[in-house]
Scaffold this active site. Structure first.
Site, PDB file in Angstrom:
ATOM      1  N   GLY A 189      68.675  70.855  42.417  1.00 26.30           N
ATOM      2  CA  GLY A 189      68.616  72.093  41.522  1.00 26.30           C
ATOM      3  C   GLY A 189      69.192  71.548  40.087  1.00 26.30           C
ATOM      4  N   ASP A 193      61.417  60.967  32.754  1.00 18.93           N
ATOM      5  CA  ASP A 193      61.559  62.653  33.197  1.00 18.93           C
ATOM      6  C   ASP A 193      62.226  62.631  34.558  1.00 18.93           C
ATOM      7  OD1 ASP A 193      60.827  63.361  30.495  1.00 18.93           O
ATOM      8  OD2 ASP A 193      58.540  63.588  30.873  1.00 18.93           O
ATOM      9  N   GLN A 213      63.207  57.026  29.079  1.00 16.34           N
ATOM     10  CA  GLN A 213      61.832  56.667  29.473  1.00 16.34           C
ATOM     11  C   GLN A 213      61.855  56.253  30.944  1.00 16.34           C
ATOM     12  OE1 GLN A 213      62.245  55.444  26.070  1.00 16.34           O
ATOM     13  NE2 GLN A 213      61.827  57.474  25.751  1.00 16.34           N
ATOM     14  N   LYS A 235      67.174  61.923  34.529  1.00 23.16           N
ATOM     15  CA  LYS A 235      68.383  61.118  34.185  1.00 23.16           C
ATOM     16  C   LYS A 235      69.574  61.803  33.451  1.00 23.16           C
ATOM     17  CE  LYS A 235      65.506  58.845  31.772  1.00 23.16           C
ATOM     18  NZ  LYS A 235      63.963  59.378  32.094  1.00 23.16           N
ATOM     19  N   GLY A 236      69.050  62.675  32.715  1.00 22.94           N
ATOM     20  CA  GLY A 236      69.965  63.557  31.819  1.00 22.94           C
ATOM     21  C   GLY A 236      71.174  64.181  32.778  1.00 22.94           C
ATOM     22  N   LYS A 237      70.378  64.860  33.730  1.00 25.16           N
ATOM     23  CA  LYS A 237      71.298  65.674  34.835  1.00 25.16           C
ATOM     24  C   LYS A 237      72.216  64.791  35.398  1.00 25.16           C
ATOM     25  CE  LYS A 237      71.997  67.605  39.142  1.00 25.16           C
ATOM     26  NZ  LYS A 237      71.798  68.429  40.189  1.00 25.16           N
ATOM     27  N   GLY A 257      63.563  63.150  26.176  1.00 30.46           N
ATOM     28  CA  GLY A 257      64.259  64.308  26.233  1.00 30.46           C
ATOM     29  C   GLY A 257      65.064  64.509  27.600  1.00 30.46           C
ATOM     30  N   HIS A 258      66.400  64.413  27.467  1.00 25.02           N
ATOM     31  CA  HIS A 258      67.234  64.600  28.627  1.00 25.02           C
ATOM     32  C   HIS A 258      68.011  66.073  28.693  1.00 25.02           C
ATOM     33  CE1 HIS A 258      67.535  59.941  28.383  1.00 25.02           C
ATOM     34  NE2 HIS A 258      66.357  60.406  28.342  1.00 25.02           N
ATOM     35  N   LYS A 307      65.161  66.445  42.163  1.00 23.80           N
ATOM     36  CA  LYS A 307      64.143  67.732  42.504  1.00 23.80           C
ATOM     37  C   LYS A 307      63.628  67.722  43.767  1.00 23.80           C
ATOM     38  CE  LYS A 307      62.016  68.987  38.355  1.00 23.80           C
ATOM     39  NZ  LYS A 307      61.567  69.003  37.336  1.00 23.80           N
ATOM     40  N   THR A 362      54.444  60.479  21.533  1.00 28.44           N
ATOM     41  CA  THR A 362      54.968  61.535  21.343  1.00 28.44           C
ATOM     42  C   THR A 362      55.233  61.924  19.821  1.00 28.44           C
ATOM     43  OG1 THR A 362      57.224  60.351  20.891  1.00 28.44           O
ATOM     44  CG2 THR A 362      56.626  61.256  23.250  1.00 28.44           C
ATOM     45  N   ARG A 400      53.240  68.150  32.344  1.00 34.51           N
ATOM     46  CA  ARG A 400      53.206  67.035  33.047  1.00 34.51           C
ATOM     47  C   ARG A 400      52.265  66.750  34.193  1.00 34.51           C
ATOM     48  NH1 ARG A 400      59.765  67.575  33.451  1.00 34.51           N
ATOM     49  NH2 ARG A 400      60.380  66.848  31.204  1.00 34.51           N
ATOM     50  N   SER A 429      69.772  65.306  44.297  1.00 32.05           N
ATOM     51  CA  SER A 429      69.770  66.505  43.566  1.00 32.05           C
ATOM     52  C   SER A 429      68.867  67.742  44.014  1.00 32.05           C
ATOM     53  CB  SER A 429      69.441  66.089  41.916  1.00 32.05           C
ATOM     54  OG  SER A 429      69.566  67.219  41.039  1.00 32.05           O
ATOM     55  N   ARG A 463      59.788  41.856  11.563  1.00 36.26           N
ATOM     56  CA  ARG A 463      60.911  41.482  10.895  1.00 36.26           C
ATOM     57  C   ARG A 463      60.991  42.131   9.277  1.00 36.26           C
ATOM     58  NH1 ARG A 463      59.978  36.061  13.031  1.00 36.26           N
ATOM     59  NH2 ARG A 463      57.956  37.151  13.311  1.00 36.26           N
TER      60      ARG A 463
HETATM   61  P1  GDP Z   1      65.074  62.942  32.125  1.00 36.71           P
HETATM   62  O1  GDP Z   1      64.277  62.783  30.920  1.00 36.71           O
HETATM   63  O2  GDP Z   1      64.954  61.940  32.955  1.00 36.71           O
HETATM   64  O3  GDP Z   1      66.457  63.222  31.713  1.00 36.71           O
HETATM   65  O4  GDP Z   1      64.548  64.445  32.728  1.00 36.71           O
HETATM   66  P2  GDP Z   1      63.973  65.734  31.971  1.00 36.71           P
HETATM   67  O5  GDP Z   1      65.319  66.489  31.524  1.00 36.71           O
HETATM   68  O6  GDP Z   1      62.966  65.534  30.882  1.00 36.71           O
HETATM   69  O7  GDP Z   1      63.257  66.337  33.092  1.00 36.71           O
HETATM   70  C1  GDP Z   1      63.830  66.818  34.230  1.00 36.71           C
HETATM   71  C2  GDP Z   1      63.940  68.221  34.192  1.00 36.71           C
HETATM   72  O8  GDP Z   1      63.969  68.865  35.661  1.00 36.71           O
HETATM   73  C3  GDP Z   1      64.634  68.827  33.609  1.00 36.71           C
HETATM   74  O9  GDP Z   1      64.147  70.450  33.320  1.00 36.71           O
HETATM   75  C4  GDP Z   1      66.034  69.239  34.470  1.00 36.71           C
HETATM   76  O10 GDP Z   1      66.807  70.408  34.268  1.00 36.71           O
HETATM   77  C5  GDP Z   1      65.320  69.400  35.834  1.00 36.71           C
HETATM   78  N1  GDP Z   1      65.947  69.064  36.963  1.00 36.71           N
HETATM   79  C6  GDP Z   1      66.922  68.039  37.438  1.00 36.71           C
HETATM   80  N2  GDP Z   1      67.147  67.801  38.418  1.00 36.71           N
HETATM   81  C7  GDP Z   1      66.601  68.715  39.320  1.00 36.71           C
HETATM   82  C8  GDP Z   1      66.535  69.040  40.597  1.00 36.71           C
HETATM   83  O11 GDP Z   1      67.089  68.378  41.476  1.00 36.71           O
HETATM   84  N3  GDP Z   1      65.983  70.298  40.749  1.00 36.71           N
HETATM   85  C9  GDP Z   1      65.227  70.930  40.021  1.00 36.71           C
HETATM   86  N4  GDP Z   1      64.521  71.986  40.426  1.00 36.71           N
HETATM   87  N5  GDP Z   1      65.525  70.637  38.714  1.00 36.71           N
HETATM   88  C10 GDP Z   1      65.975  69.610  38.147  1.00 36.71           C
HETATM   89  P1  IMO Z   2      62.608  60.524  28.649  1.00 36.42           P
HETATM   90  O1  IMO Z   2      63.621  59.572  28.310  1.00 36.42           O
HETATM   91  C1  IMO Z   2      58.353  60.681  29.664  1.00 36.42           C
HETATM   92  C2  IMO Z   2      55.543  58.646  26.838  1.00 36.42           C
HETATM   93  C3  IMO Z   2      54.689  59.227  26.021  1.00 36.42           C
HETATM   94  C4  IMO Z   2      53.561  58.312  25.881  1.00 36.42           C
HETATM   95  C5  IMO Z   2      54.312  56.977  25.999  1.00 36.42           C
HETATM   96  C6  IMO Z   2      54.426  56.432  24.568  1.00 36.42           C
HETATM   97  O2  IMO Z   2      62.768  62.138  28.527  1.00 36.42           O
HETATM   98  O3  IMO Z   2      62.334  60.034  30.290  1.00 36.42           O
HETATM   99  P2  IMO Z   2      55.762  56.953  22.707  1.00 36.42           P
HETATM  100  O4  IMO Z   2      56.114  58.026  21.851  1.00 36.42           O
HETATM  101  O5  IMO Z   2      57.156  56.508  23.278  1.00 36.42           O
HETATM  102  O6  IMO Z   2      55.340  55.627  21.798  1.00 36.42           O
HETATM  103  O7  IMO Z   2      54.770  57.341  23.713  1.00 36.42           O
HETATM  104  O8  IMO Z   2      55.518  57.278  26.603  1.00 36.42           O
HETATM  105  N1  IMO Z   2      57.145  58.940  26.841  1.00 36.42           N
HETATM  106  C7  IMO Z   2      57.794  59.470  27.822  1.00 36.42           C
HETATM  107  N2  IMO Z   2      57.374  60.122  29.087  1.00 36.42           N
HETATM  108  N3  IMO Z   2      59.522  60.607  29.439  1.00 36.42           N
HETATM  109  C8  IMO Z   2      60.033  60.289  28.268  1.00 36.42           C
HETATM  110  O9  IMO Z   2      61.360  60.245  27.888  1.00 36.42           O
HETATM  111  C9  IMO Z   2      59.207  59.374  27.376  1.00 36.42           C
HETATM  112  N4  IMO Z   2      59.083  58.930  26.232  1.00 36.42           N
HETATM  113  C10 IMO Z   2      57.945  58.619  25.858  1.00 36.42           C
HETATM  114  O10 IMO Z   2      54.120  60.640  26.621  1.00 36.42           O
HETATM  115  O11 IMO Z   2      52.742  58.287  27.208  1.00 36.42           O
HETATM  116 MG    MG Z   3      62.621  63.846  29.583  1.00 31.44          MG
END
Ligand code: GDP
Ligand code: IMO
Ligand code: MG
Length: 427
Positions: free
Chosen positions: A414, A13, A224, A16-18, A40-41, A330, A129, A304, A412, A143
């Site tokens: 925002g 989190d 992750q 990465k997605g952004k 979740g990106h 962020k 998850t 979180r 980043s 296997r």
């Molecule tokens: P990922 O899993 O690494 O793609 O990250 P997530 O999407 O799970 O979580 C990142 C959150 O922060 C999302 O809600 C983004 O929209 C938000 N975000 C990303 N970059 C920024 C930033 O620079 N500032 C703020 N305020 N929010 C951001």
């Molecule tokens: P992104 O790609 C944050 C965490 C779960 C749990 C552990 C194992 O959005 O950054 P799993 O279901 O993978 O066996 O759970 O890993 N986890 C994440 N935490 N961001 C993720 O993905 C995650 N994917 C799994 O919360 O602690």
């Molecule tokens: Mg995420």
């Protein structure tokens, strides 16, 4: 632009997605290499939020080839739901999506096992998850896994599901005391899912390598983060795959020397969702940071846990992935906090340590040693270059660069695409 692996440097989190969405503009293709719909990106475009779980974060750009590599575990029901959701928003999905025929498939018994395992662990649970990720990788390594290619073959599929269920049902009944599953309820629906997904399934190894032969630009999208890696994370509180940059090679079938750059995605503070050690966690779980940063899981909605920037962690991630460049995300969230803390050393049993320990017990007993930096109050979310940042913001970034030993190339400030400052002509 070079071929780049985008890797999370902390516990996922990081944003990465952004960053992937942003870099995808100058790339030809985006490839996911591990994990599954535990990810979740988030990509926000003009106020509209899109959360991607399995489909690469390049999909919001027209004409970019999005590939789900062999290292990913695929829940076909979740994938189809995601395709339908995007299609309903007017995002075209057809020739721009390819799925590896070698990727392993998540079945209902994997999801059931994930939940049953967590229940058994009780207070020692990992807080997964519940998407069946760990059990699907378990079968892969045992296997007995079933791959995307097998979904297209009725006889083969039925036999393999029956064989696997024989074992799982024994466990469900004898060990977990939960309801057994029936192969009839799985085979038919999965054959139908296979028919739906067939047009996308292909030899992605040849496809990606051919693109690289043609000098096309490929982004490798990590899910992750480094500290959830099965080898390098805070074991056993980890996921079941290799988010680290090495995973991009085995998870796509691309030789490591073909990958030119690694970009570490680094949140300006630290978060973790689920259980397991988080050395710099703020004592109340970091509620203030959580509110400011809207830190709730993009996949499960769970709050979180939040903490200060941990330079020991990110320095370790720098070594493990060998990223020479970072995207710091962020940063805007820290605006208005009077004093910022950065951890650069740990106290473990009274001893000062500046590297991340291997044993879980040591990690759990870490007392972070902090240095204090003055914060800033000015709104930075509209800045167009770093000269518009207050002095203390630049000081914070300089200190991160210095402690991690990598260059900040992207900042980043925002969630929108426009709220990004690029400091490197490559990106
Ligand atoms: P990922 O899993 O690494 O793609 O990250 P997530 O999407 O799970 O979580 C990142 C959150 O922060 C999302 O809600 C983004 O929209 C938000 N975000 C990303 N970059 C920024 C930033 O620079 N500032 C703020 N305020 N929010 C951001
Ligand atoms: P992104 O790609 C944050 C965490 C779960 C749990 C552990 C194992 O959005 O950054 P799993 O279901 O993978 O066996 O759970 O890993 N986890 C994440 N935490 N961001 C993720 O993905 C995650 N994917 C799994 O919360 O602690
Ligand atoms: Mg995420």
């Amino acid at each position: 632009m070079p071929n780049v692996v985008i890797v999370g440097a902390q516990w996922g989190d990081e944003g990465k997605g952004k960053i992937i969405d942003l870099l995808a503009e100058n790339a030809d293709s985006v490839v996911r290499y591990q994990g599954g719909n535990n990810a979740g990106h988030t990509v926000v475009i003009e106020g509209k939020k899109h959360i991607l779980h399995l489909i690469p974060s390049g999909i919001l750009h027209k004409g970019k080839l999005c590939i789900i590599g062999n290292g990913v575990v695929i829940d076909p029901t979740a994938l189809i739901a995601e395709i339908e959701e995007l299609t309903a928003k007017g995002i075209e999905i057809g020739e721009n999506l390819k799925i590896s025929e070698l990727a392993h498939v998540i079945f209902p018994y994997h999801r059931a096992l994930d939940t049953a395992n967590e229940t058994k662990r009780g207070s020692g649970k990992i807080d997964t998850t519940h998407r069946g990720i760990g059990p699907a990788y378990n079968d892969k390594f045992a296997r007995i896994g079933i791959r995307m290619i097998d979904l297209m073959h009725p006889d083969r599929l039925e036999k393999r599901i029956q064989r696997n269920l024989e074992e799982k049902n024994f466990m469900f009944k004898q060990y977990y005391a939960v309801t057994e599953l029936n192969s009839r309820d799985i085979v038919g629906p999965y054959l139908a899912l296979g028919r739906r997904l067939k047009p996308f399934v292909t030899d992605t190894v040849t496809l990606i390598n051919r693109m690289l032969d043609e000098k096309k630009k490929v982004l490798f999208e990590g899910a992750q983060g480094t500290f959830l890696d099965i080898d390098f994370g805070t074991y056993p509180f980890v996921t079941a795959s290799h988010p680290t940059a090495g995973g991009a090679s085995t998870g796509t079938g691309v030789g490591p020397t073909r990958i030119e750059k690694i970009l570490g995605i680094v949140k300006a503070y630290t978060t973790r969702v689920g259980s397991g050690p988080l050395p710099t966690e703020i004592s109340d779980g970091g509620e203030d940071l959580r509110t400011r940063g809207r830190e709730f899981g993009a996949t499960t909605g769970r709050p979180r846990r939040c903490g200060w920037f941990d330079a020991v962690v990110v320095r370790r991630a720098q070594v493990l992935n060998h990223f020479e460049q970072m995207a710091v995300t962020k940063l805007d969230v820290l605006t208005g906090i009077p004093t910022l803390y950065i951890c650069n050393e740990y106290l473990i049993n009274g001893e000062r340590v500046s590297s991340f320990p291997a044993s879980l017990e040591d990690v759990e007993s870490i007392q972070p040693v902090y240095e204090e930096l003055p914060g800033w109050n000015e709104d930075i979310s509209g800045a167009k270059n770093i000269n518009q940042f207050p002095k203390n913001t630049r000081r914070y970034l300089d200190r991160i660069e210095e402690l991690v030993g990598a260059k900040i190339s992207v900042i980043s400030i925002g969630e929108e695409r426009s709220q990004t400052i690029m400091l490197d002509p490559f990106f």
